[in-house]
Design a protein around this motif. Sequence first.
Motif, PDB file in Angstrom:
ATOM      1  N   GLN A   1       0.861  -1.382   0.106  1.00 19.10           N
ATOM      2  CA  GLN A   1       0.149   0.145   0.040  1.00 19.10           C
ATOM      3  C   GLN A   1       0.755   1.165   0.040  1.00 19.10           C
ATOM      4  OE1 GLN A   1      -2.636   1.680   3.374  1.00 19.10           O
ATOM      5  NE2 GLN A   1      -4.060   0.509   2.407  1.00 19.10           N
ATOM      6  N   SER A   2       2.093   1.374   0.619  1.00 14.15           N
ATOM      7  CA  SER A   2       2.867   2.449   0.665  1.00 14.15           C
ATOM      8  C   SER A   2       3.199   2.804  -0.682  1.00 14.15           C
ATOM      9  CB  SER A   2       4.160   2.119   1.517  1.00 14.15           C
ATOM     10  OG  SER A   2       4.898   1.020   0.946  1.00 14.15           O
TER      11      SER A   2
ATOM     12  N   LEU B   1       0.442   4.623  -2.365  1.00 16.53           N
ATOM     13  CA  LEU B   1       0.466   6.185  -1.804  1.00 16.53           C
ATOM     14  C   LEU B   1       1.691   6.910  -2.455  1.00 16.53           C
ATOM     15  CD1 LEU B   1      -0.659   8.121   0.045  1.00 16.53           C
ATOM     16  CD2 LEU B   1       0.702   7.103   1.971  1.00 16.53           C
ATOM     17  N   LYS B   2       2.743   6.237  -2.445  1.00 13.75           N
ATOM     18  CA  LYS B   2       3.823   7.358  -2.823  1.00 13.75           C
ATOM     19  C   LYS B   2       3.622   7.468  -4.353  1.00 13.75           C
ATOM     20  CE  LYS B   2       7.278   4.549  -1.102  1.00 13.75           C
ATOM     21  NZ  LYS B   2       8.781   4.405  -0.625  1.00 13.75           N
TER      22      LYS B   2
ATOM     23  N   ALA C   1       5.351  11.206   4.173  1.00 10.21           N
ATOM     24  CA  ALA C   1       4.729   9.959   3.629  1.00 10.21           C
ATOM     25  C   ALA C   1       5.270   9.302   2.504  1.00 10.21           C
ATOM     26  CB  ALA C   1       3.053  10.081   3.346  1.00 10.21           C
TER      27      ALA C   1
ATOM     28  N   ILE D   1       7.943   6.475   3.427  1.00  8.23           N
ATOM     29  CA  ILE D   1       7.461   5.295   4.222  1.00  8.23           C
ATOM     30  C   ILE D   1       7.734   3.974   3.265  1.00  8.23           C
ATOM     31  CG2 ILE D   1       5.621   6.574   5.436  1.00  8.23           C
ATOM     32  CD1 ILE D   1       3.456   5.242   3.590  1.00  8.23           C
ATOM     33  N   GLU D   2       7.828   2.690   3.816  1.00 12.21           N
ATOM     34  CA  GLU D   2       8.221   1.567   3.317  1.00 12.21           C
ATOM     35  C   GLU D   2       7.144   0.739   3.791  1.00 12.21           C
ATOM     36  OE1 GLU D   2      10.182   1.158   0.994  1.00 12.21           O
ATOM     37  OE2 GLU D   2      11.230   3.137   1.022  1.00 12.21           O
TER      38      GLU D   2
ATOM     39  N   ASP E   1       3.800  -2.116   3.989  1.00  8.02           N
ATOM     40  CA  ASP E   1       2.200  -2.082   4.034  1.00  8.02           C
ATOM     41  C   ASP E   1       1.593  -1.241   4.898  1.00  8.02           C
ATOM     42  OD1 ASP E   1       0.004  -2.477   2.425  1.00  8.02           O
ATOM     43  OD2 ASP E   1      -0.288  -4.497   3.420  1.00  8.02           O
ATOM     44  N   ARG E   2       2.235   0.031   4.976  1.00  5.94           N
ATOM     45  CA  ARG E   2       1.555   0.799   6.123  1.00  5.94           C
ATOM     46  C   ARG E   2       0.684   2.227   5.813  1.00  5.94           C
ATOM     47  NH1 ARG E   2       7.407   2.715   7.901  1.00  5.94           N
ATOM     48  NH2 ARG E   2       6.258   4.054   8.915  1.00  5.94           N
ATOM     49  N   GLY E   3       0.660   2.499   4.295  1.00  9.58           N
ATOM     50  CA  GLY E   3       0.050   3.431   3.887  1.00  9.58           C
ATOM     51  C   GLY E   3       0.221   4.562   4.603  1.00  9.58           C
ATOM     52  N   ALA E   4      -0.806   5.312   4.953  1.00  8.21           N
ATOM     53  CA  ALA E   4      -0.908   6.679   5.545  1.00  8.21           C
ATOM     54  C   ALA E   4      -1.064   6.932   6.945  1.00  8.21           C
ATOM     55  CB  ALA E   4      -1.773   7.800   4.908  1.00  8.21           C
TER      56      ALA E   4
END
Length: 206
Positions: free
Chosen positions: A81-82, A85-86, A147, A150-151, A153-156
């Motif tokens: 997910q990260s 988002l990125k 954001a 990030i790395e 599966d952490r998302g926001a």
Amino acid sequence: MTKGIAPARVVAILLAAGSARRFGGDKLVTMLAGQPLVHHAAATIAAIAFARRIAIVRDACGWEPEAFGFERVATTGEAPQSASLKAGLRAAADAEAVLVALGDMPLVTVAHLRALMAAYDGRTVASACGGKAMVPAVLGSGAMARAAAIEGDRGARDFLLDGVTVAASPDMLADADTPSDVARLETIFAQRGRRHGSKRAALRLG
């Protein structure tokens, strides 16, 4: 800073590239209340005059983001997910602020998204339910920069506790991770339809 930000100064990012391993298929095109699940979230965002709308999708997604006024940004493989988002943040790099939403949350309303933007004062504005901060959320430039680093599966979520929150009901923030979740959402839609039908009938009788 003056409280509130106009949608015309915000880029909406719809994250819709999940692999849906728990679902057992492409959950975003599973039918819900007569249309693909993702269409509900896409239509809600499309109802607001954002500066831009960006949909992060898999390279072989089964719906057409462009039909809702979204720019398509495709990801490949089993990206966490990260990464989605990125990808959205890169596509909206020049934005003053972004609104991040999920494609598997079909009950979020236009009014709630407007409330998030109305509460924006430069800090992150997240949705809140049961003491938890979550998306949909509005991120300013500072949160966008954090954001982007990030790395996994952490998302926001790690950046949603730094600002303010706008309350929402559990139903509004319900997502669809499993077929049983979709069945529950279908029940909620049916109940809403009955309530709206009763109101219309009362107005006609009045």
